[in-house]
Design a protein around this motif. Structure first.
Motif, PDB file in Angstrom:
ATOM      1  N   ILE A   7      -1.765  52.705  47.237  1.00  0.00           N
ATOM      2  CA  ILE A   7      -0.736  53.230  46.336  1.00  0.00           C
ATOM      3  C   ILE A   7      -0.599  52.328  45.118  1.00  0.00           C
TER       4      ILE A   7
ATOM      5  N   SER B 199      -1.748  53.237  41.226  1.00  0.00           N
ATOM      6  CA  SER B 199      -0.783  53.148  40.132  1.00  0.00           C
ATOM      7  C   SER B 199      -1.309  52.252  39.020  1.00  0.00           C
TER       8      SER B 199
ATOM      9  N   ARG C  24       0.453  59.416  41.153  1.00  0.00           N
ATOM     10  CA  ARG C  24       0.995  60.050  42.349  1.00  0.00           C
ATOM     11  C   ARG C  24      -0.102  60.232  43.380  1.00  0.00           C
ATOM     12  N   VAL C  25       0.294  60.211  44.648  1.00  0.00           N
ATOM     13  CA  VAL C  25      -0.637  60.460  45.751  1.00  0.00           C
ATOM     14  C   VAL C  25       0.014  61.479  46.678  1.00  0.00           C
TER      15      VAL C  25
END
Length: 335
Positions: free
Chosen positions: A274, A278, A294-295
């Motif tokens: 994450i 980013s 975003r994931v």
């Protein structure tokens, strides 16, 4: 990365940009012509909002960027044409003496809500207060009311563009709008959405290349770890086999800790992934387009599943090596 890049089209043209047609006029339209256009367009399209659009430079300290200035009539409910929001929070349209700037440009210029920026129009500079920073992913925009524009520049904004909503029960109205007097260009949001979406869809090839590269790296690392493990514990494995363990039981005895390491690595990789996603997405600087770090939830499951799939491939290969161990030679080997 695909989650962060490909979805900007959906967010932009389904959640932020509500109007379907952007109509450009050859000459600015006055009130009477606006009413005629609105009545004609109402036959095959939805509501219409007339705005002034002008490209300009925006400065803050020593940084400068190019934005599209949009001025809107004070009494128009513009929320049905453009949704102003930051994350999940809806924002109010800027009041008199204020302006709203999209987040990508605000980040580039180190601006935040409450700061002042300098507009450069026709070689003249005007200071405006940024009251809101809103999400927008395609192009850079600065929104303000007509009254604010007049107050800053002393000029009356000339309406050169119309935003037109689409009627759900009507076919595409691009050709009809283009045939009206004084219209020089009509941009349909759905066509623009499809065009940009097809470009973003081609990123799947980059994603596949990244996955293949990760698979090769994982295969090499896990293979070397298990190979070292087997080589260093040859006597133990031979002893286990002599004691009557089945081949599968012997394999579990050796590979169990590697399965545990793979699980720990996958779980640790989620938060690190994450953060890395980013960082990478934020580092991508493309003019007029911004991306969202975003994931989606399924991507986490895919990542963990692929990690175990790569490990399973290595285990399948190493099982053959375990079966080929010479028990007698391993037990005779010196400690």
């Amino acid at each position: 990365i695909k989650d962060s890049i490909s979805d900007i089209v959906v967010y932009q043209y389904e959640e932020i940009t509500r109007y379907e047609y952007e109509v450009r006029f050859l000459n600015p339209v006055e009130k009477e012509e606006q009413e005629r256009f609105r009545k004609t367009a109402a036959r095959y399209a939805g509501d219409t909002a007339f705005v002034m659009t002008e490209n300009m430079a925006l400065k803050h300290h020593k940084k400068e960027g190019s934005v599209n200035l949009i001025t809107v009539e004070d009494d128009v409910d513009f929320s049905s044409f453009v949704t102003f929001r930051k994350g999940k929070h809806l924002l109010e349209f800027p009041g008199t003496g204020e302006a709203a700037l999209n987040k990508a440009m605000a980040d580039d210029l180190d601006l935040k809500a409450g700061d002042e920026a300098v507009m450069r129009l026709d070689d003249q500079e005007y200071t405006v207060r940024i009251s809101a920073v809103f999400d927008n992913y395609i192009y850079n925009y600065l929104f303000m009311t007509d009254e604010t524009y007049t107050m800053l520049t002393g000029k009356t904004p000339e309406k050169n563009t119309a935003y037109v909503l689409k009627r759900p029960d009507a076919p595409d109205a691009t050709a009809r709008l283009l045939n009206q007097d004084n219209v020089v260009n009509v941009t349909a949001g759905s066509l623009l959405k499809d065009r940009i979406g097809s470009i973003m869809d081609n990123l799947i090839y980059i994603v596949l290349l990244t996955i293949i590269s990760a698979a090769l790296l994982a295969f090499i690392v896990i293979y070397n770890l298990i190979n070292i493990n087997i080589t260093e514990r040859m006597r133990e494995i031979a002893t286990v086999k002599v004691l009557g363990f089945y081949p599968e039981e012997a394999a579990v005895y050796v590979l169990r800790e590697n399965v545990l390491l793979t699980l720990l690595g996958a779980l640790l990789g989620v938060p690190l992934g994450i953060w890395l996603n980013s960082f990478v997405v934020s580092a991508i600087k493309v003019d007029l387009v911004s991306f969202i770090p975003r994931v989606k939830l399924p991507s986490f499951f895919y990542a963990i599943a692929l990690t175990f799939l790569f490990s399973l491939m290595v285990y399948t290969v190493m099982m053959r090596k375990l079966k080929k161990i010479d028990i007698a030679a391993a037990l005779k080997a010196a400690e």
